[in-house]
Scaffold this active site. Sequence first.
Site, PDB file in Angstrom:
ATOM      1  N   GLU A 151      12.602 -36.765  44.392  1.00 42.43           N
ATOM      2  CA  GLU A 151      13.043 -36.707  42.997  1.00 42.43           C
ATOM      3  C   GLU A 151      14.424 -37.325  42.848  1.00 42.43           C
ATOM      4  OE1 GLU A 151      14.965 -34.860  39.366  1.00 42.43           O
ATOM      5  OE2 GLU A 151      15.625 -34.913  41.436  1.00 42.43           O
ATOM      6  N   GLU A 152      15.292 -37.037  43.807  1.00 47.58           N
ATOM      7  CA  GLU A 152      16.698 -37.451  43.702  1.00 47.58           C
ATOM      8  C   GLU A 152      16.890 -38.966  43.731  1.00 47.58           C
ATOM      9  OE1 GLU A 152      19.029 -35.622  42.818  1.00 47.58           O
ATOM     10  OE2 GLU A 152      18.602 -33.563  43.423  1.00 47.58           O
ATOM     11  N   HIS A 197      25.350 -31.027  42.854  1.00 43.13           N
ATOM     12  CA  HIS A 197      25.519 -32.125  43.828  1.00 43.13           C
ATOM     13  C   HIS A 197      26.773 -31.971  44.691  1.00 43.13           C
ATOM     14  CE1 HIS A 197      22.401 -35.274  42.265  1.00 43.13           C
ATOM     15  NE2 HIS A 197      21.929 -34.047  42.301  1.00 43.13           N
TER      16      HIS A 197
END
Lengths: 340, 329
Positions: free
Chosen positions: B193-194, B302
């Site tokens: 996803e990232e 993050h």
Amino acid sequence: MLLEKLTTACGLPGFEDEVREIIEAEIKDHVDSTKVDRMGNLIAYKKGKKKSPHIALSAHMDEVGLCIIGIERDGTLKFASWGVDARILPSMHVLVGKDKIPGVVGNKPIHLQREAERRSVYELEAMYIDIGCETKEEAEKLVSKGDFVAFVSEFTEFGENLIKAKALDDRVGCTAIIELLKEELPYSITAIFCVQEEAGLRGSAMLAKRLEADIVINIEGTICADMDGIDEDKQVTNLGAGPCLSLLDRSSVYQKKYLQAIVKVAEDEGIPFQYRRSGMGGTDSGSYHTGGAGIPCIGIAVPCRYIHSPVSVMHKSDMENLIKLVKAFILNGAERVAGK
Amino acid sequence: MNLELLKKLCAANGVSGHEESIAALIKDEIKDLTDDCKTDALGNLIAHKKGPGKKMMLAGHMDQIGLMVSHIDKDGFLRFASIGGNSHHYLMAQRFVFPSGLIGVVSCERLDDPKDMAIDKLYIDIGAKDQEDAMKQVKVGDVCVFATTPVVSGNVFITPALDDRIGCFIMIEALKRLKKQAFDLYFVFTSQEEVGLRGATTAAYSVEPDYGLAFDVTISADTPKIRPLPSKMYGGAAIKLKDRSLLCHPTIIAHLESCAKKSKIKHQYEILEMGGTDSGAIHISRGGVPSGVISIASRHIHTANEMCALSDIEDCIELTVKALETKID
């Protein structure tokens, strides 16, 4: 030499016909079928004795260049760029459109430049192509808006086993696939020659949704910055050190299982290889691994110095070793890692 | 709520493209609760829990941001390529861990001006004597993640990889609490996803859902001088309205809203100006899929210390359970 023929041909994104015709003629006796889809991708199929795995090999036919966006009253041409550093353009020799009208990218003589002008870089907007016409009407008889503009660069062998040419990215990949199609391999191979990679992986994007294969091996020309003055950790690849295996780029994180499988084959057979040591750039693998239900990809490339310029430079041994490694992987690694 | 499982999930190492260990952990936890549980070509874990009615795909991503070794220099220091949205501010001076357990410390080249700091000025120090010694311990292509240990402290949970093990956790907990189901459910724990919603793209293609519902972190807009946004920590389950990857479908927003109101579950809305999540890929799959997202407002996303409120986790789980047990009108 096939690579010479292919790099001399012109194939800007959307105008890959000339390259495609050369490839079609070259492979027709070595494959079972070929077709060209609506976007212009060339897809060839060669049936193998074994059913699984079905292997796809992919390279792109298009190259970077310019596109005509305006014809001026004085007969000069304005242009837009596809992936080219504008600073390399002044004084470039180019060919415009299907009729390959010769032209030059003009600039002001050094004698007339002011001090400040000499120190600055030309902006793309200030440049023009001179095809030797005096008026707009005259120019319009030879070229049209939307015509492609390709670099002119003589294919030259120099140094020790080095080649200078334009469009090594990715005619080197096309050449490798053609050579592999000439081999008798046990598995069914779908060979894909894509359009419009340089415009954003567009040819492969639509093709990937329908592609049936167990693994894709995407073959490229890639960045090589192994010159003096560039820190070793930012050189990405080294000329002559073997084909480059991709770890990740902006389009893909290459799956470890498949990467390890091809590394093992290279080590077992003593074929030199290197890793592509950068996370930048992107390739058609980005389309294949996310298209449809997803097909795992291996990214392999020949390092090219001065890539995206008319004077790209590669080492012959890198291409030879790439072909050797892909062949060895198909024979001794693919079934284990991608077979059903 | 099984906080030990959450800690275990967050402590596991799963950079984008390297989610195998997370998938194994989750599979162990859910295989007896689902009818079919398999991993696809991109590493997505797809678990089917058969039920009546339309097909709903739930998605929480297993991967996390991290670093990949790209070069080992002659003195044994490592250079890296960034995987996902890393910032040099968040990386600097942090401890990183490789799957082997090896620890590396991120530091910066000597700079003439601190303003010159950038991600390509940073390196990883594993304490190697020289290149040869380093190469015995790591290879080009190896990946590492923040080494911070997950902890529960006061009312909050602090950990790396909260984004998005918390989404996976909410899905697992909801699956365990489910008493009935209004949909044919696919619990998809996605990969990559990232780096651009890549796992959800292929999973949505294979699952062919009628509805999509993703679970992810969102910004808690309550830290000093942050730009005003609607979601905050302790505000309850956050119903996404939009982010850069999708405009949530009115049907799904209304469904979540009505479930929350009926069951008196604390909820709020969220809008993300940057960033996207798996529903962004699901909603444009095939002919289009009405999709939404349940988010959890988190601070310090993050970084090595992502933070969320325990009460918000509970609200998200409860809302998920109700949303899966209730038909969409």
